[in-house]
Design an enzyme around this catalytic site. Structure first.
Site, mmCIF file in Angstrom:
data_model
loop_
_atom_site.group_PDB
_atom_site.id
_atom_site.type_symbol
_atom_site.label_atom_id
_atom_site.label_comp_id
_atom_site.label_asym_id
_atom_site.label_seq_id
_atom_site.Cartn_x
_atom_site.Cartn_y
_atom_site.Cartn_z
ATOM 1 N N ASN A 1 41.093 24.024 -26.780
ATOM 2 C CA ASN A 1 42.548 24.017 -26.954
ATOM 3 C C ASN A 1 43.006 25.466 -26.847
ATOM 4 O O ASN A 1 42.766 26.261 -27.751
ATOM 5 C CB ASN A 1 42.895 23.424 -28.329
ATOM 6 C CG ASN A 1 44.377 23.539 -28.644
ATOM 7 O OD1 ASN A 1 45.185 23.912 -27.789
ATOM 8 N ND2 ASN A 1 44.739 23.223 -29.884
ATOM 9 N N LYS B 1 45.948 26.622 -26.835
ATOM 10 C CA LYS B 1 47.180 26.908 -27.583
ATOM 11 C C LYS B 1 48.155 27.696 -26.706
ATOM 12 O O LYS B 1 48.208 27.468 -25.499
ATOM 13 C CB LYS B 1 46.847 27.614 -28.904
ATOM 14 C CG LYS B 1 45.810 26.820 -29.706
ATOM 15 C CD LYS B 1 45.647 27.241 -31.128
ATOM 16 C CE LYS B 1 44.598 26.359 -31.805
ATOM 17 N NZ LYS B 1 44.433 26.624 -33.219
ATOM 18 N N HIS C 1 48.505 17.788 -33.288
ATOM 19 C CA HIS C 1 47.778 18.941 -33.828
ATOM 20 C C HIS C 1 48.520 19.440 -35.077
ATOM 21 O O HIS C 1 49.753 19.360 -35.145
ATOM 22 C CB HIS C 1 47.707 20.047 -32.766
ATOM 23 C CG HIS C 1 46.770 21.148 -33.146
ATOM 24 N ND1 HIS C 1 47.127 22.125 -34.055
ATOM 25 C CD2 HIS C 1 45.496 21.429 -32.774
ATOM 26 C CE1 HIS C 1 46.094 22.954 -34.212
ATOM 27 N NE2 HIS C 1 45.092 22.547 -33.447
ATOM 28 N N GLU D 1 49.332 22.269 -35.997
ATOM 29 C CA GLU D 1 50.362 23.284 -35.709
ATOM 30 C C GLU D 1 51.654 22.613 -35.256
ATOM 31 O O GLU D 1 52.755 23.087 -35.547
ATOM 32 C CB GLU D 1 49.831 24.278 -34.665
ATOM 33 C CG GLU D 1 48.792 25.219 -35.284
ATOM 34 C CD GLU D 1 47.730 25.726 -34.335
ATOM 35 O OE1 GLU D 1 47.885 25.599 -33.105
ATOM 36 O OE2 GLU D 1 46.715 26.248 -34.828
ATOM 37 N N GLU E 1 40.384 18.174 -38.010
ATOM 38 C CA GLU E 1 40.531 19.626 -38.118
ATOM 39 C C GLU E 1 41.152 19.982 -39.467
ATOM 40 O O GLU E 1 42.376 19.912 -39.626
ATOM 41 C CB GLU E 1 41.457 20.143 -37.012
ATOM 42 C CG GLU E 1 40.992 19.829 -35.613
ATOM 43 C CD GLU E 1 41.626 20.761 -34.590
ATOM 44 O OE1 GLU E 1 40.875 21.388 -33.842
ATOM 45 O OE2 GLU E 1 42.864 20.887 -34.548
ATOM 46 N N GLY F 1 41.459 28.793 -37.240
ATOM 47 C CA GLY F 1 41.782 30.189 -36.981
ATOM 48 C C GLY F 1 41.489 31.126 -38.140
ATOM 49 O O GLY F 1 41.936 32.268 -38.161
ATOM 50 N N SER G 1 37.430 26.914 -36.433
ATOM 51 C CA SER G 1 36.544 28.084 -36.373
ATOM 52 C C SER G 1 35.153 27.776 -35.805
ATOM 53 O O SER G 1 34.147 28.357 -36.242
ATOM 54 C CB SER G 1 36.432 28.733 -37.757
ATOM 55 O OG SER G 1 37.708 29.172 -38.195
HETATM 56 P P1 13P Z 1 40.073 27.667 -33.970
HETATM 57 O O1 13P Z 1 38.837 27.243 -33.249
HETATM 58 O O2 13P Z 1 40.700 28.916 -33.404
HETATM 59 O O3 13P Z 1 39.869 27.707 -35.455
HETATM 60 O O4 13P Z 1 41.170 26.522 -33.694
HETATM 61 C C1 13P Z 1 40.822 25.202 -33.911
HETATM 62 C C2 13P Z 1 41.906 24.349 -33.357
HETATM 63 O O5 13P Z 1 43.005 24.331 -33.871
HETATM 64 C C3 13P Z 1 41.602 23.558 -32.156
HETATM 65 O O6 13P Z 1 42.598 22.628 -31.900
#
Ligand code: 13P
Length: 260
Positions: free
Chosen positions: A11, A13, A104, A106, A176, A182, A222
């Protein structure tokens, strides 16, 4: 145990211009080509770049059909219409997007997505033959209050409302935990495995044990080349949804290599 499906999805982002995205995919293709087929053969690789890069990736690279599949990070639930700024499933299909991330954390946090909107999007994705990667995951506060299982159950039930057992054959779930995204702080593989087992139990009572057993469920938060093998070793985990570590060809290729 039956051989499980193994999926590594990136992903991206809100990172990478179209040019940078094409460069990254080319680099990744080179690295995957150099990888023994025994490494790659069993792994399904998906990348989910920003909307603005989908077309360039599709036109520049998809002619040679690399072993990478294309996904989007979101979409709207109508086929077309006066919805300024939105992207429809028809537009994604047109660019050979086979997957779409839906819900997601976010998007739930910054764009007010709810289980209801997630459900609408999931239904429309399925109608167009796009596989939803539906995300769920608890906050740190919920985890500390012991509410993880109940919360995840609400997300799964809400997100799959009105779907049939047949719909679930073309479905991926990503677990997740928000506090692991992150932050460099992963869930313990065995804890992630427990939550994913719980998700399967919810699916078994909502649909059937077949659906619960077959559906690929990914862990995200992560993930990197150093910890992927521990997650893959857990019986309930089919793979990973990777954020930061998918933005660089070396680290993403190493995740794929170590996921074997
Ligand atoms: P990270 O791998 O940067 O922690 O992000 C995970 C994520 O949100 C994947 O959709």
């Amino acid at each position: 145990m039956r051989d499980k499906r193994r999926i590594i999805a990136g992903n991206w982002k809100m990172y990478k211009t179209a040019k940078e995205a094409v460069y990254l995919v080319q680099e990744l293709e080179d690295k995957l080509e150099g990888m023994a087929t025994s490494h790659l053969g069993a792994i399904e690789v998906i990348i989910c770049p920003p909307f603005t890069a989908l077309k360039s990736i599709y036109t520049v690279l998809w002619q040679d059909k690399p072993p990478i599949k294309l996904g989007a990070q979101d979409m709207f639930w109508e086929d077309e219409g006066a919805y300024t700024g939105e992207v429809s499933p028809v537009m994604l299909r047109d660019l050979e997007c086979e997957f779409v991330i839906i819900g997601h954390s976010e998007r739930r946090q910054y764009f007010c997505e709810t289980d209801e909107t997630v459900n609408k999007k999931v239904k429309v994705a399925l109608k167009h033959g796009i596989t939803p990667i539906m995300c769920c995951g608890e906050s740190l506060k919920q985890r500390e209050a012991g509410e993880t299982e109940e919360f995840i159950q609400t997300q799964i039930i809400g997100g799959t409302e009105g779907l049939t057992e047949r719909d679930m054959k073309n479905f991926i779930i990503a677990y997740e935990p928000i506090w692991a995204i992150g932050t460099g702080k992963t869930a313990l593989p065995e804890d992630a495995n427990d939550v994913i087992r719980h998700i399967r139990a919810v699916l078994a009572s909502r649909f059937s044990t077949d659906v619960a057993g077959e559906i690929p469920i990914l862990y995200g938060g992560s993930v990197n080349a150093g910890n992927i093998a521990d997650f893959m070793a857990e019986p309930e985990i089919n793979g990973a949804l990777v954020g930061g570590a998918s933005l660089e060809a070396d680290s993403f290729a190493n995740i794929i290599r170590n996921a074997r």
